[in-house]
Enzyme design. Structure first.
Site, short mmCIF file in Angstrom:
data_model
loop_
_atom_site.label_atom_id
_atom_site.label_comp_id
_atom_site.label_asym_id
_atom_site.label_seq_id
_atom_site.Cartn_x
_atom_site.Cartn_y
_atom_site.Cartn_z
N HIS A 195 -12.71 -9.27 2.31
CA HIS A 195 -12.26 -10.23 3.32
C HIS A 195 -12.95 -10.06 4.68
O HIS A 195 -13.43 -11.03 5.27
CB HIS A 195 -10.75 -10.14 3.52
CG HIS A 195 -9.97 -10.17 2.23
ND1 HIS A 195 -10.37 -10.90 1.13
CD2 HIS A 195 -8.82 -9.56 1.85
CE1 HIS A 195 -9.49 -10.74 0.15
NE2 HIS A 195 -8.55 -9.93 0.56
N GLU A 229 -1.84 -6.39 9.15
CA GLU A 229 -0.73 -6.73 8.26
C GLU A 229 0.49 -5.90 8.63
O GLU A 229 0.38 -4.69 8.85
CB GLU A 229 -1.10 -6.43 6.82
CG GLU A 229 -2.17 -7.33 6.27
CD GLU A 229 -2.36 -7.07 4.79
OE1 GLU A 229 -1.74 -7.77 3.99
OE2 GLU A 229 -3.12 -6.15 4.45
N LYS A 279 -2.52 -1.70 7.49
CA LYS A 279 -1.17 -2.05 7.02
C LYS A 279 -0.14 -1.39 7.94
O LYS A 279 -0.46 -0.41 8.63
CB LYS A 279 -0.97 -1.53 5.60
CG LYS A 279 -1.95 -2.19 4.63
CD LYS A 279 -1.27 -2.63 3.37
CE LYS A 279 -2.22 -3.19 2.37
NZ LYS A 279 -2.26 -4.65 2.33
C1 BG6 Z 1 -5.37 -8.92 -0.72
C2 BG6 Z 1 -5.12 -7.44 -0.61
O1 BG6 Z 1 -6.67 -9.15 -1.18
O2 BG6 Z 1 -5.20 -9.52 0.55
C3 BG6 Z 1 -3.75 -7.16 -0.05
O3 BG6 Z 1 -5.23 -6.83 -1.89
C4 BG6 Z 1 -3.53 -7.92 1.23
O4 BG6 Z 1 -3.55 -5.77 0.16
C5 BG6 Z 1 -3.90 -9.39 1.09
O5 BG6 Z 1 -2.17 -7.79 1.60
C6 BG6 Z 1 -3.88 -10.10 2.42
O6 BG6 Z 1 -4.02 -11.47 2.23
P1 BG6 Z 1 -3.39 -12.52 3.23
O7 BG6 Z 1 -3.80 -13.85 2.65
O8 BG6 Z 1 -1.92 -12.29 3.22
O9 BG6 Z 1 -4.01 -12.25 4.56
#
Ligand code: BG6
Length: 520
Positions: free
Chosen positions: A266, A242, A366
């Site tokens: 995830h 990210e 991040k």
């Molecule tokens: C969330 C986290 O579950 O998923 C976040 O709490 C993160 O920190 C996000 O940014 C990422 O999701 P995506 O769909 O943008 O990949």
């Protein structure tokens, strides 16, 4: 049409023809003043409505403490939709037809009269299905789950013994606990007044189109599944990177860190889908059984293993897109000497027949150079004869990349001859892009998940044993970190691909991270 064209004719097979239709129902959102409702839930419901996927009769009730009436809530949501809708501009006619289905119920989660008011509102809809088919969306802090569920039970709105003619379901958001013990506690609070089959635990990654496609890709093609094992595969890399830092979520992040925020849910979910055995059918329970089996096969990590196989990281100030980004310790609500990880990388082994000895490298962080999620299946090298004997490590090993986001697709990397009289070999790519093949269509994960929960299909939701198994893995890692501060090799500059220690982790076995390359 000539013969060849006929052979190549593409037929589409619709698998969900016999699926349950979505019956009229009311969706009650607890914690409706929060960000999630405005940013995700209402835009998702609006799009489902626009696509005529909501049932012919439905109501959405926001339940929260703040004083406001229906029209104020509708106005707020309309403004939020203009900001967060994935399609713009918002279709005014669709909104005008959608908005009258939105109602606000002011109340405190712990007050009996508030639930009475909720019941009266449901009764006022004048329809048995709207009154009894209820989807309770708990967008609250997990510490309030127990209270809300108990009050719903006492008010006669949530029934353990589901009557054939109606249903009630609980949808819960992450974070689902902060360790195994708290997750067990939450599970027992939720299942005190509801069956496990009424509980829908969200991991929004499972609502993503390409994450769902992993199963279809694996089990509807014979060529890949033949190779999907230790004989052909050298290792697997799963990257969820990210670009954003923690921003305004410093307070939450200090409690969670990357391991709870991203890895527990995830990353482990993606890994489970990539590595699980074929389920006996496409129904929810067989699929979830296989995911749990896979998670259980992850080799337990001792404190010494954590030191060798898991790397934490934390970003310090650095440049992303020519802008200076603050370090994690300078973010709001973050302690100036915080040791919380904004990055985690690890090597895991699966003790099962298929994957024995194959390392799985997982990483997430991040403030990395770009936002991308991908799974890279790295195949074994050819025997060291012929081209490999001549080129050595310069001869690339084959790789299959599943790009989950952005530019969703799949690419296969193999070697080809550079045209010309000299003998040169280099990797070439065969690329499948969703957008090119099917046109740009990226529904929000929440659209799919809300629809599935209304239809009562739990395939894309996390089962109790799944969430608990995932926490036990996280707990063993956190135990290895206890009392240990981050070392210098675990800090990374914002805008880089993570700490040096993560490169060292792969270098132990002569591997290297392959960074996502979403434009390819
Ligand atoms: C969330 C986290 O579950 O998923 C976040 O709490 C993160 O920190 C996000 O940014 C990422 O999701 P995506 O769909 O943008 O990949």
């Amino acid at each position: 049409m000539n013969e060849l064209d006929q052979l190549d004719e593409m037929t589409t097979c619709r698998i969900d023809d016999g699926r349950k239709t979505v019956e009229p129902c009311s969706i009650v959102i607890f914690g409706a003043s929060g960000d999630l409702t405005a940013r995700k839930l209402i835009p998702a419901l609006y799009h489902l409505f626009a696509a005529k996927q909501l049932p012919p009769l439905f109501r959405i009730i926001g339940f929260a403490r703040r004083e406001k009436n229906d029209s104020q809530w509708r106005e707020e949501l309309k403004a939020a939709l203009h900001q967060f809708s994935r399609t713009k501009p918002v279709d005014e006619a669709v909104w005008e037809a959608f908005a009258p289905n939105l109602f606000y119920c002011q109340g405190d989660f712990s007050e009996v009269p508030a639930y009475k008011k909720l019941e009266q509102l449901l009764v006022s809809f004048g329809n048995e299905q709207l009154r009894h088919n209820l989807l309770f969306y708990l967008a609250t802090s997990p510490s309030q789950f127990g209270e809300v569920v108990e009050q719903l039970h006492l008010a006669g709105l949530l029934h353990l013994e589901e009557k054939p003619a109606s249903w009630q379901r609980l949808v819960v958001e992450k974070p689902f606990g902060h360790d195994l013990q708290s997750a067990r506690q939450l599970n027992s609070e939720l299942t005190r007044y509801a069956h496990e089959r009424q509980v829908f635990r969200i991991d929004h990654y499972l609502g993503k189109e390409t994450v769902q496609n992993i199963l279809m890709f694996r089990f509807s093609n014979s060529i890949f599944e033949e190779l999907w094992n230790r004989k052909a595969i050298d290792h697997v890399q799963i990257t969820v990177s990210e670009k954003l830092g923690v921003g305004g979520r410093g307070g939450y992040y200090e409690e969670a860190g990357a391991i709870r925020d991203m890895f527990q849910n995830h990353l482990l979910q993606v890994m489970a889908l990539v590595a699980m055995e074929p389920p006996v059918s496409l129904d929810a329970e067989p699929i979830r059984d296989e995911k749990v089996k896979l998670l259980k096969s992850i080799r337990a990590l001792t404190v010494a293993d954590v030191a060798n196989q898991v790397v934490r990281g934390q970003y310090f100030a650095g440049m992303i897109d020519s802008q200076l980004r603050p370090g994690y310790r300078q973010e709001t609500k973050v302690k100036s000497d915080s040791n919380v990880e904004t990055y985690v990388a690890m090597k895991l082994f699966l003790d099962n027949w298929r994957w024995s000895g194959v390392p799985f490298f997982l990483r997430t962080g991040k403030s990395l150079p770009l936002s991308a999620s991908e799974v890279r299946i790295q195949f074994k090298r050819t025997p060291n004869v012929l081209f490999a004997a001549r080129c050595g490590p310069k001869l690339d090993a084959n790789a299959l990349t599943l790009r989950l986001q952005p530019n969703e697709g799949i690419s296969l990397r193999f070697n080809g001859k550079v045209p010309g009289t000299s003998l040169q070999v280099r990797p070439v790519r065969m690329n499948f892009s969703y957008n090119t093949e099917f046109g740009a269509y990226t529904p929000e994960a929440y659209e799919r998940l809300l629809l599935e929960a209304m239809a009562g299909d739990a395939t894309l939701f996390i089962r109790r044993d799944e969430v608990e198994t995932a926490w036990s893995i996280v707990d063993s890692i956190r135990k290895g970190w206890e009392g240990k501060a981050l070392t210098n090799r675990e800090f990374y500059s914002a805008g880089t691909w993570g700490p040096v220690a993560a490169d060292d982790l792969l270098a132990q076995t002569s591997h290297v991270w392959r960074d996502p390359n979403p434009v390819s």
